[in-house]
Motif scaffolding. Sequence first.
Motif: not given
Length: 330
Positions: A118-122
């Motif tokens: 989903l392309g979340f910022d870790p």
Amino acid sequence: MPVIANDDQHDPNKILPIDYDWAREYYESGVANNWVPQEIPMQDDVRQWNGDALTEGERRLVEWNLGFFSTAESLTANNVVLALYEYVTAPECRQYLLRQAYEEAIHTDTFIYCCDSLGFDPEYMYGMYDRIPSISEKDEFVVDLTRAIDRDEFTIETDADLREFLRDLVGFYVIMEGVFFYAGFAMMLGLKRRNKMVGIGQQFEYIMRDESLHVGFGVDLINQIRSENPGVWTEEFGREVTDLVTEAVELERIYAHEACPDDVLGMSGEGFADYVEHVADRRLEQLDLPAQYGTDNPFPWMSEQVDLNKEKNFFETQVTEYRSGGSLDW
Ligand code: FE
Ligand code: MN
């Protein structure tokens, strides 16, 4: 003949003959449930997440649950390996703990997979357990219950020590995996029923199937310790456990309302809180403690999915629905 420390009955290297068939059965059921998150396609989820298919409320449900579970799975794995394993000496129980630890690694991997696809910022996702009070309070609540046995010098010599150990088991198996996970399961499966984020929803179904075995094992271990050490589970301790469960339900109620402040797809924070009360009553009954709420299950479809009724069938009838390798039919 305790299953735990100070146990001179069990050589931890000698698993046969098996003394605790139930532990061995959990291991076999776990193996029959093998899955990995990469089997589940995420294209539709990615399209929905990056498009305008989801409302703000739906996005919030997804974020809150990824935020909670991404770190909760590691907490649970660490508890199994670093706290419990040392004290559970019966080798068939240790075999299951190793299996559970592996499943927690699969669950951890699931959230890596979701975060990546989903392309979340870790930092955003894995920081939620620090940043969101209703998440950090749940984590702190279970970690607090396990402080005593986490000390290097902890040993189980007395009934009081054994109660410390039981607090850890209650904290992680009954409260973390058995109560705190269930509002999130209902939220993500509720979205999936309406065709929202079905890939994540399916991964949550697999996780829930694993967790129902973890909870079952934990409860059976608690009850085994009780039956082997009759002085330990006093009425006072039973009341303490009941209080812990009801405090946990209050924390979960706050979480449910925060994750779902407005109705989403006909589901509300209050509905999720009711569901948690219903689940908590079942957990208390599993420990032979009186139910506290009497709340009806607001989501009957959750029972069809998996959970409490099937858990019950499973433990009463032994593995029939759990035979089918990695596939998801109960
Ligand atoms: Fe897990
Ligand atoms: Mn688990």
